[in-house]
Write an enzyme that holds these catalytic residues in place. Structure first.
Site, PDB file in Angstrom:
ATOM      1  N   GLY A  13      63.485  64.435  25.561  1.00 59.94           N
ATOM      2  CA  GLY A  13      64.670  64.074  24.585  1.00 59.94           C
ATOM      3  C   GLY A  13      64.222  63.889  23.101  1.00 59.94           C
ATOM      4  O   GLY A  13      63.361  64.439  22.540  1.00 59.94           O
ATOM      5  N   CYS A 127      60.646  50.668  19.025  1.00 56.39           N
ATOM      6  CA  CYS A 127      60.800  51.160  17.659  1.00 56.39           C
ATOM      7  C   CYS A 127      60.791  49.871  16.748  1.00 56.39           C
ATOM      8  O   CYS A 127      60.042  49.707  15.689  1.00 56.39           O
ATOM      9  CB  CYS A 127      61.795  51.938  17.324  1.00 56.39           C
ATOM     10  SG  CYS A 127      63.508  51.320  17.791  1.00 56.39           S
ATOM     11  N   ALA A 159      70.127  56.964  18.097  1.00 53.54           N
ATOM     12  CA  ALA A 159      69.871  55.960  19.518  1.00 53.54           C
ATOM     13  C   ALA A 159      70.483  56.975  20.576  1.00 53.54           C
ATOM     14  O   ALA A 159      71.703  57.019  20.541  1.00 53.54           O
ATOM     15  CB  ALA A 159      70.638  54.831  19.465  1.00 53.54           C
ATOM     16  N   GLY A 160      69.540  57.660  21.331  1.00 52.46           N
ATOM     17  CA  GLY A 160      70.092  58.621  22.480  1.00 52.46           C
ATOM     18  C   GLY A 160      70.424  57.807  23.619  1.00 52.46           C
ATOM     19  O   GLY A 160      70.275  56.482  23.540  1.00 52.46           O
ATOM     20  N   PRO A 161      70.632  58.269  24.651  1.00 50.10           N
ATOM     21  CA  PRO A 161      71.032  57.609  25.895  1.00 50.10           C
ATOM     22  C   PRO A 161      69.925  56.873  26.538  1.00 50.10           C
ATOM     23  O   PRO A 161      70.279  55.910  27.222  1.00 50.10           O
ATOM     24  CB  PRO A 161      71.530  58.751  27.077  1.00 50.10           C
ATOM     25  CG  PRO A 161      71.012  59.917  26.571  1.00 50.10           C
ATOM     26  CD  PRO A 161      70.851  59.723  24.752  1.00 50.10           C
ATOM     27  N   THR A 163      67.724  55.172  24.819  1.00 49.75           N
ATOM     28  CA  THR A 163      67.555  53.803  24.042  1.00 49.75           C
ATOM     29  C   THR A 163      68.689  52.771  24.307  1.00 49.75           C
ATOM     30  O   THR A 163      68.661  51.781  24.490  1.00 49.75           O
ATOM     31  CB  THR A 163      67.681  54.191  22.459  1.00 49.75           C
ATOM     32  OG1 THR A 163      66.591  54.926  21.825  1.00 49.75           O
ATOM     33  CG2 THR A 163      67.686  53.033  21.623  1.00 49.75           C
TER      34      THR A 163
END
EC number: 1.2.1.10
Length: 302
Positions: A13, A127, A159-161, A163
């Site tokens: 990702g 993060c 913010a991806g899935p 996160t």
């Protein structure tokens, strides 16, 4: 003697792909494999373009290979890493965990970079943790910090899935890091996914309760020192203004407080510069991986 430690990246990702670019530049780490579960992912496609061996068959494929990496960087999700971690250790592979799984001890470079170089698994916290715990540490090494609270605001589109699925783990893991590594007696963490368009750069606010007679000049100097240390591996990390010292009030719970505002601009390797929240994770992980690699390579020589 190998001049670099071999590396596998597990996950394909946003974080994994940005990490790939940083590892490509490392003098101590050689990325050889990237593992994912989506054969069409952009990360696997880019890794193949760099000449890495790739697979969408997950950790099972990696551990089934005759040649195994010296280190694995995992950026999947907390529950996935918890299942894989004992398998890495059994195979003799050192793991650097970029999920909130917290299987192994946590590392924040300015505070404890070299403390856990022998651990089979180290955790990069989150993060928000990498951006804010250095500041809490800077204050707590000067005075006692009975309470610290951090608020991390990141661009929603960064913010991806993974996160989003890890929000609960984020707050728990970051809060613990504020205490264990930052040095606060009690810690709290809040994350805000900012939907602003155009996207906002990562910004963090760090509140630290301090004694009434605290040496403000020493605290400010310590904060500036730690910021300069972070800037060695994240050039876009910076103070927005001087640390602010406030007297007790209803708003701050009746404490003397120092408040620090920082922002994190990414290097723009794979992701836009506003995604400093991802950049600081991958940059810190690379820094830790290089220190582990130096130890591994020197051990092979001796």
């Amino acid at each position: 003697m190998a001049s670099k430690a071999s590396v596998a990246i597990v996950g394909s990702g946003n974080i994994s792909t940005d990490l790939l670019y940083k590892l490509q530049r490392s003098e101590w780490l050689e990325p050889r494999w990237m593992i994912g579960i989506d054969p069409e992912s952009e990360g696997l496609k880019r890794a193949r373009g760099f000449g890495l061996e790739t697979s969408h068959e997950g950790v099972d494929w990696l551990l089934g290979q005759d040649e195994k990496p010296d280190l694995v960087f995992e950026a999947t999700s907390a529950y996935v890493h918890k299942a894989a971690a004992p398998r890495y250790e059994e195979a003799g592979i050192r793991a650097i965990d970029l999920t909130p799984a917290a299987v192994g001890p946590a590392v924040v470079p300015p505070a404890n970079l070299r403390a856990h170089l022998d651990a089979p698994n180290v955790n990069m916290i989150t993060c928000g943790g990498q951006a804010t715990i250095p500041i809490v540490y800077a204050v707590s090494r000067v005075v006692e910090v009975p309470y610290a609270e951090i608020v991390a605001s990141v661009a929603s589109v960064s913010a991806g899935p993974g996160t989003r699925a890890n929000i609960d783990e984020f707050t728990k893991t970051t809060s613990k890091g504020v205490e264990v590594i930052g040095g606060a007696k009690r810690g709290k963490a809040i994350i805000i996914l900012n939907p602003a368009d155009p996207p906002m750069i990562m910004r963090d606010t760090i509140f630290c309760a301090i004694p009434e007679d605290a040496d403000r000049a020493a605290i400010a100097a310590s904060i500036h020192d730690v910021v300069s240390q972070v800037q060695q591996y994240v050039p876009g990390y910076r103070l927005l203004n001087e640390p602010q010292f406030d007297e007790p009030s209803v708003v701050n719970g009746g404490n003397h407080v120092v408040t620090t505002f920082v922002e994190v601009e990414g290097a723009g390797d794979f992701l836009p510069p506003y995604a400093g929240n991802l950049d600081i994770m991958t940059a810190a992980a690379t820094k830790v991986g290089e220190e582990i690699a130096k130890e591994l390579l020197s051990a092979k020589v001796s």
